[in-house]
Design an enzyme around this catalytic site. Structure first.
Site, PDB file in Angstrom:
ATOM      1  N   ALA A  12       0.831  -1.200   0.000  1.00  6.08           N
ATOM      2  CA  ALA A  12       0.000   0.000   0.000  1.00  6.08           C
ATOM      3  C   ALA A  12       0.867   1.251   0.000  1.00  6.08           C
ATOM      4  CB  ALA A  12      -0.907  -0.010   1.226  1.00  6.08           C
ATOM      5  N   ARG A  18      -3.741   9.370  -9.602  1.00  4.03           N
ATOM      6  CA  ARG A  18      -4.936   9.540 -10.433  1.00  4.03           C
ATOM      7  C   ARG A  18      -6.235   9.665  -9.621  1.00  4.03           C
ATOM      8  NH1 ARG A  18      -5.107   5.186 -14.760  1.00  4.03           N
ATOM      9  NH2 ARG A  18      -3.502   4.111 -13.570  1.00  4.03           N
ATOM     10  N   GLU A 158       5.355  -8.512 -17.903  1.00  2.00           N
ATOM     11  CA  GLU A 158       4.668  -7.228 -17.804  1.00  2.00           C
ATOM     12  C   GLU A 158       4.400  -6.685 -19.206  1.00  2.00           C
ATOM     13  OE1 GLU A 158       3.471  -5.754 -14.849  1.00  2.00           O
ATOM     14  OE2 GLU A 158       3.929  -7.821 -14.374  1.00  2.00           O
TER      15      GLU A 158
HETATM   16  C1  UD1 Z   1       0.922  -5.214 -11.092  1.00  4.74           C
HETATM   17  C2  UD1 Z   1       1.614  -6.458 -11.598  1.00  4.74           C
HETATM   18  C3  UD1 Z   1       0.907  -6.936 -12.871  1.00  4.74           C
HETATM   19  C4  UD1 Z   1      -0.530  -7.206 -12.570  1.00  4.74           C
HETATM   20  C5  UD1 Z   1      -1.199  -5.987 -11.950  1.00  4.74           C
HETATM   21  C6  UD1 Z   1      -2.560  -6.349 -11.465  1.00  4.74           C
HETATM   22  C7  UD1 Z   1       3.947  -6.229 -10.978  1.00  4.74           C
HETATM   23  C8  UD1 Z   1       5.320  -5.907 -11.431  1.00  4.74           C
HETATM   24  N1  UD1 Z   1       2.996  -6.130 -11.879  1.00  4.74           N
HETATM   25  O1  UD1 Z   1       1.094  -4.204 -12.071  1.00  4.74           O
HETATM   26  O2  UD1 Z   1       1.521  -8.113 -13.344  1.00  4.74           O
HETATM   27  O3  UD1 Z   1      -1.211  -7.592 -13.748  1.00  4.74           O
HETATM   28  O4  UD1 Z   1      -0.442  -5.518 -10.833  1.00  4.74           O
HETATM   29  O5  UD1 Z   1      -3.224  -5.218 -11.017  1.00  4.74           O
HETATM   30  O6  UD1 Z   1       3.769  -6.610  -9.832  1.00  4.74           O
HETATM   31  N2  UD1 Z   1       3.376  -0.883  -4.883  1.00  4.74           N
HETATM   32  C9  UD1 Z   1       4.146  -0.532  -3.800  1.00  4.74           C
HETATM   33  N3  UD1 Z   1       5.429  -0.168  -3.990  1.00  4.74           N
HETATM   34  C10 UD1 Z   1       6.014  -0.154  -5.210  1.00  4.74           C
HETATM   35  C11 UD1 Z   1       5.220  -0.501  -6.327  1.00  4.74           C
HETATM   36  C12 UD1 Z   1       3.907  -0.871  -6.122  1.00  4.74           C
HETATM   37  O7  UD1 Z   1       3.657  -0.554  -2.675  1.00  4.74           O
HETATM   38  O8  UD1 Z   1       7.191   0.173  -5.293  1.00  4.74           O
HETATM   39  C13 UD1 Z   1       1.974  -1.276  -4.678  1.00  4.74           C
HETATM   40  C14 UD1 Z   1       1.011  -0.276  -5.281  1.00  4.74           C
HETATM   41  O9  UD1 Z   1       0.624   0.665  -4.321  1.00  4.74           O
HETATM   42  C15 UD1 Z   1      -0.136  -1.152  -5.693  1.00  4.74           C
HETATM   43  C16 UD1 Z   1       0.506  -2.502  -5.991  1.00  4.74           C
HETATM   44  O10 UD1 Z   1       1.755  -2.481  -5.355  1.00  4.74           O
HETATM   45  O11 UD1 Z   1      -1.056  -1.353  -4.656  1.00  4.74           O
HETATM   46  C17 UD1 Z   1       0.658  -2.761  -7.477  1.00  4.74           C
HETATM   47  O12 UD1 Z   1       1.467  -1.786  -8.043  1.00  4.74           O
HETATM   48  P1  UD1 Z   1       1.152  -1.153  -9.459  1.00  4.74           P
HETATM   49  O13 UD1 Z   1       2.185  -0.168  -9.782  1.00  4.74           O
HETATM   50  O14 UD1 Z   1      -0.255  -0.724  -9.505  1.00  4.74           O
HETATM   51  O15 UD1 Z   1       1.383  -2.436 -10.393  1.00  4.74           O
HETATM   52  P2  UD1 Z   1       0.784  -2.653 -11.827  1.00  4.74           P
HETATM   53  O16 UD1 Z   1       1.597  -1.911 -12.805  1.00  4.74           O
HETATM   54  O17 UD1 Z   1      -0.666  -2.443 -11.821  1.00  4.74           O
END
Ligand code: UD1
Ligand code: CA
Length: 451
Positions: A12, A18, A158
């Protein structure tokens, strides 16, 4: 399966730009409960053990809110947002304690189902080292694609790193992943950031595990379980799904709703059997309604209790601390706050009753108002059982209206009324014979002179 120990790591740390909000994304609410709260509740329901919350953006606000819906969760700060793999490792200290299962979920995916979480853990229990929550969609853009070989999962690619052929795959990564606790750290530590985004991808754990000859599986979850929320339109979409599900379970549990699409529940609303809810009713948090109650059209309730056989509305507002006891009646255009309305009492029309008790079988006439606030403090009005308050009376608190007392219509009551007394708090009426006609003649003459 429940004998296996489990650590849930909930990511989280995202900014959620957005959402265009001063509130961190995961604290936006669905049915009155923070998205993150929906996730932790699902984890609790799945018996998913200890919780490690990875926070970053708005860390303090998120941790504070989590004390409400996930007391006992440990929080870990991910100072730099370097990817989902990096985020999980923020909870290294917890993972290192050694659990059978490590379950990773996202805080912005609020509709994740109990079934999906259970299937992830069942996969580990059946001997897999990594289990990924997949889902199918005709519009896979933006999701990681699941690359399978028979029933083994070999990689998650990805979107930005996909070949054209891989991009056509419609079986996608829903985000949640379960890792065998004994393997989790070695897999996570092996993740690099050599990809299109330069991030440490949690999803790379799959290819690494497969490369080491470990067992990797995908389970298939419903679309809603993978529904990530990024903006307010998606938030409203999730709310709609949640409300529709709840309407259905409420009806299947024995409640009649004439137009369910217009009734809105809170995450914690409790409604008893054979209760009827008319159209356009809104339940805020903390409402419990007993059996055989009628909630009439266009009523708004929050932090209130309505007991068996009572009726509320139409157009009623029950505010925090309203307790409507058995068989009591709250009618139209009535607002009740911090007041116990005891069995059989009636407040049928156009009233404000706050900081009060309305004793059993008491009756408040139309327009009865408790004057409970002097601009500084709130004061209590005690209306004892069987009292009868005449229409359009103002009860200036603090006050006691004794049992069985009467208050004459139009009174302003500033002193307590003893039991069984009749209180007049208004000027005595006097009729002057002929004076009405004299006044009318004089006014007519003045008008005629002016032309
Ligand atoms: C991620 C998945 C993707 C999947 C999708 C589903 C990865 C690399 N990709 O992509 O395969 O289809 O979710 O919704 O995992 N977050 C952190 N710290 C970070 C990065 C992210 O806490 O450094 C949290 C974000 O707040 C979020 C979640 O991890 O709740 C997912 O991150 P997000 O950047 O939304 O990943 P997606 O690109 O959607
Ligand atoms: Ca996302």
């Amino acid at each position: 399966m429940s004998e296996r120990t489990c650590l849930s790591v909930i990511l989280a740390a995202g900014e959620g730009t957005r959402m265009k909000s001063a509130t961190p994304k995961v604290l936006h609410k669905i049915a009155g409960l923070e998205m993150l709260g929906h996730v932790t509740r699902a984890l609790d329901a799945a018996g998913a053990g200890d919780k490690a919350l990875v926070v970053g953006h708005g860390a303090e606000a998120v941790s504070r809110a989590a004390e409400g819906f996930a007391p006992g969760a440990e929080t870990f700060i991910q100072a730099e947002r370097l990817g989902t793999g990096h985020a999980v490792l923020a909870a290294r200290a917890a993972i290192a304690r050694g659990y059978d299962d490590v379950l990773v979920t996202f805080g912005d995916t609020p509709l994740i189902s109990l079934d999906a979480l259970a299937a992830l853990r069942a996969g580990l229990a059946a001997g897999a080292d990594v289990v990924v929550m997949g889902f199918r969609t005709e519009r896979p853009t933006g999701y990681g694609r699941l690359i399978e070989d028979g029933d083994a999962l070999v990689a998650i690619r990805e979107e930005k790193d996909c070949s054209d052929e891989e991009r056509r795959i419609t079986f996608c990564n829903g985000g949640a992943m379960a890792l065998a606790g004994s393997r989790a750290l070695e897999l996570l530590d092996a993740i690099g950031n050599d990809n299109a985004k330069g991030e440490y991808y949690l999803t790379d754990a799959v290819e690494i595990a497969a490369g080491r000859g470990l067992t990797v599986r995908a389970i298939e979850a419903d679309y809603e379980s993978a529904l990530g929320i990024n903006n307010r339109a998606e938030l409203a979409g999730a709310e709609t799904i949640w409300q529709n599900r709840r309407r259905r379970t409420v009806m299947l549990d024995g409640v009649t709703m004439i137009d369910p699409q217009t009734v809105y529940f809170s995450h914690d609303t409790v409604i008893g059997r054979d209760t009827v809810i008319e159209p356009n009713v809104f339940f805020g948090p903390g409402v419990t309604v007993g059996e055989n109650v009628t909630i009439r059209a266009s009523s708004h309730l929050e932090e209130a209790r309505v007991d068996e056989g009572a009726s509320v509305g139409p157009f009623a507002r029950l505010r925090p601390g309203a307790e409507i006891m058995e068989g009591a009646k709250i009618g139209n255009f009535v607002e009740i706050k911090k007041t116990r309305v005891e069995p059989g009492a009636k407040v049928p029309h156009l009233s404000y009753v706050g900081d009060a008790r309305v004793g059993a079988k008491a009756n408040l006439g139309a327009g009865t108002i408790t004057c409970n606030y002097d601009g500084f403090s709130k004061h209590f009005t005690d209306i004892e059982p069987g009292a009868f308050i005449g229409t359009n009376s103002a009860l200036v608190a603090p006050l006691t209206i004794g049992a069985g007392a009467y208050v004459a219509s139009g009174s302003v009551i500033t002193e307590s009324v003893p039991a069984d007394a009749l209180a007049f708090g208004r000027a005595r009426q006097s009729n002057r014979a002929g004076l009405g006609k004299r006044l009318r003649d004089r006014l007519a003459a003045i008008k005629a002179r002016r032309g």
